[in-house]
Design a protein around this motif. Structure first.
Motif, mmCIF file in Angstrom:
data_model
loop_
_atom_site.group_PDB
_atom_site.id
_atom_site.type_symbol
_atom_site.label_atom_id
_atom_site.label_comp_id
_atom_site.label_asym_id
_atom_site.label_seq_id
_atom_site.Cartn_x
_atom_site.Cartn_y
_atom_site.Cartn_z
ATOM 1 N N THR A 97 79.159 -12.393 112.258
ATOM 2 C CA THR A 97 78.417 -12.588 114.109
ATOM 3 C C THR A 97 79.108 -12.610 114.692
ATOM 4 O O THR A 97 80.462 -12.696 115.257
ATOM 5 C CB THR A 97 78.631 -14.491 113.369
ATOM 6 N N ALA A 98 77.631 -11.361 115.566
ATOM 7 C CA ALA A 98 78.760 -10.672 116.617
ATOM 8 C C ALA A 98 79.677 -10.414 117.087
ATOM 9 O O ALA A 98 80.085 -9.183 117.978
ATOM 10 C CB ALA A 98 78.988 -12.601 117.825
ATOM 11 N N ASP A 99 80.350 -9.753 115.649
ATOM 12 C CA ASP A 99 81.144 -9.034 115.342
ATOM 13 C C ASP A 99 80.842 -7.856 113.983
ATOM 14 O O ASP A 99 79.673 -8.333 114.329
ATOM 15 C CB ASP A 99 81.996 -9.881 115.595
ATOM 16 N N ALA A 100 82.028 -7.116 114.168
ATOM 17 C CA ALA A 100 81.714 -6.177 112.862
ATOM 18 C C ALA A 100 83.057 -6.437 112.158
ATOM 19 O O ALA A 100 83.949 -6.627 112.949
ATOM 20 C CB ALA A 100 81.230 -5.028 113.520
ATOM 21 N N ARG A 101 82.230 -6.814 110.896
ATOM 22 C CA ARG A 101 83.782 -6.952 110.177
ATOM 23 C C ARG A 101 83.675 -5.406 109.357
ATOM 24 O O ARG A 101 82.577 -5.789 108.531
ATOM 25 C CB ARG A 101 83.583 -8.104 109.018
ATOM 26 N N ILE A 102 85.061 -5.430 108.864
ATOM 27 C CA ILE A 102 85.105 -4.077 108.068
ATOM 28 C C ILE A 102 86.434 -4.055 107.352
ATOM 29 O O ILE A 102 87.076 -4.937 107.476
ATOM 30 C CB ILE A 102 85.975 -2.629 108.778
ATOM 31 N N GLU A 103 85.832 -3.768 105.829
ATOM 32 C CA GLU A 103 86.411 -3.827 104.747
ATOM 33 C C GLU A 103 86.547 -2.385 104.317
ATOM 34 O O GLU A 103 86.265 -1.364 104.325
ATOM 35 C CB GLU A 103 85.888 -4.325 103.232
ATOM 36 N N ALA A 104 87.921 -2.280 103.907
ATOM 37 C CA ALA A 104 88.639 -0.621 103.485
ATOM 38 C C ALA A 104 89.773 -0.158 102.861
ATOM 39 O O ALA A 104 90.039 -1.955 101.861
ATOM 40 C CB ALA A 104 89.584 -0.485 104.780
ATOM 41 N N GLU A 157 96.161 5.566 103.132
ATOM 42 C CA GLU A 157 95.031 5.858 102.966
ATOM 43 C C GLU A 157 93.757 4.578 102.883
ATOM 44 O O GLU A 157 92.707 4.676 103.794
ATOM 45 C CB GLU A 157 94.402 6.163 101.357
ATOM 46 N N CYS A 158 94.767 3.028 102.891
ATOM 47 C CA CYS A 158 93.522 2.186 103.095
ATOM 48 C C CYS A 158 93.263 1.713 104.980
ATOM 49 O O CYS A 158 92.430 2.236 105.086
ATOM 50 C CB CYS A 158 94.119 1.103 102.560
ATOM 51 N N LEU A 159 94.231 2.335 106.125
ATOM 52 C CA LEU A 159 93.706 2.361 106.719
ATOM 53 C C LEU A 159 93.410 3.892 107.516
ATOM 54 O O LEU A 159 92.922 2.769 108.467
ATOM 55 C CB LEU A 159 95.707 2.376 107.635
ATOM 56 N N VAL A 209 95.674 -7.234 105.142
ATOM 57 C CA VAL A 209 96.090 -5.501 103.432
ATOM 58 C C VAL A 209 97.031 -6.645 102.959
ATOM 59 O O VAL A 209 97.964 -7.171 102.793
ATOM 60 C CB VAL A 209 96.697 -5.203 105.207
ATOM 61 N N ALA A 210 96.951 -6.115 101.450
ATOM 62 C CA ALA A 210 97.199 -6.487 100.518
ATOM 63 C C ALA A 210 97.169 -5.483 99.921
ATOM 64 O O ALA A 210 96.120 -4.424 99.646
ATOM 65 C CB ALA A 210 96.328 -7.651 100.063
ATOM 66 N N SER A 213 93.844 -2.588 100.186
ATOM 67 C CA SER A 213 92.475 -3.293 100.744
ATOM 68 C C SER A 213 92.959 -4.142 101.835
ATOM 69 O O SER A 213 94.301 -3.976 102.136
ATOM 70 C CB SER A 213 92.022 -3.959 99.910
ATOM 71 N N CYS A 214 91.713 -3.511 103.231
ATOM 72 C CA CYS A 214 92.611 -4.541 104.081
ATOM 73 C C CYS A 214 91.208 -4.424 104.227
ATOM 74 O O CYS A 214 89.953 -4.199 104.717
ATOM 75 C CB CYS A 214 92.781 -3.445 104.976
ATOM 76 N N ALA A 215 91.055 -5.771 105.516
ATOM 77 C CA ALA A 215 89.659 -6.502 106.520
ATOM 78 C C ALA A 215 90.162 -6.472 107.702
ATOM 79 O O ALA A 215 91.382 -6.795 108.141
ATOM 80 C CB ALA A 215 88.938 -7.297 105.670
#
Length: 166
Positions: A28-35, A42-44, A151-152, A159-161
């Motif tokens: 909602t109203a923002d951007a959610r990124i998963e990598a 590499e993940c970051l 970050v995990a 992975s990170c979110a």
């Protein structure tokens, strides 16, 4: 978008170890990124590209000058937030966006002595381009939210979110 998953049924934690990438997920109203990536670095780096692709089409972008930055933090989450805030700063002040990103953790004693003994260090190289040279597809980010930032590491890789305020 480049790097997006083909569907939402396979979260980053379930990807094959050799893969790296990113995607946006509804928020909602923002951007959610998963990598995700095989290493934390590499993940970051993928999180940076994911954030940029939330508001700019990089598919035809040519990398220009390389900017080198160093971010520090006590935890992996601190590194992610600091790195993304650096990208927001460069966008707002210099009008440039990363097209390619490489991150590395310095191994030398000289690098670690430059910060407090408990801080992690991340050296980042970003090939950038002028925002005016790429199609803008959405609202640019204004900041990084600490809410649900993660970050995990898992056996499949990292992975990170993160949620980005737009």
């Amino acid at each position: 978008m480049p790097g997006d998953a083909d569907d939402d049924k396979h979260p980053p934690q379930q990807r094959a170890p050799q893969q790296r990438g990113h995607r946006t997920v509804p928020h909602t109203a923002d951007a959610r990124i998963e990598a995700w990536g095989t290493s934390r670095e590499e993940c970051l780096a993928e999180a940076v590209l994911g954030m940029v692709e939330c508001f700019a089409d990089l598919s035809g972008a040519e990398p220009g000058p390389v900017r080198q930055v160093r971010v520090t933090g006590r935890r992996d989450e601190d590194l992610l937030a600091a790195l993304l805030e650096e990208v927001v700063f460069r966008l707002e002040v210099h009008g440039e966006v990363p097209v390619r990103v490489e991150a590395a953790s310095p191994e030398s004693a000289a690098a670690s002595s430059a910060t407090a003994s408990t801080d992690e260090v991340l050296d980042v190289r970003m090939a950038v381009t002028d925002l005016g040279s790429v199609p803008v597809t959405g609202a640019p980010p204004k900041g990084v939210s600490w809410n649900e930032l993660s970050v995990a590491q898992a056996s499949e890789g990292w992975s990170c979110a993160v949620t980005v305020d737009v």
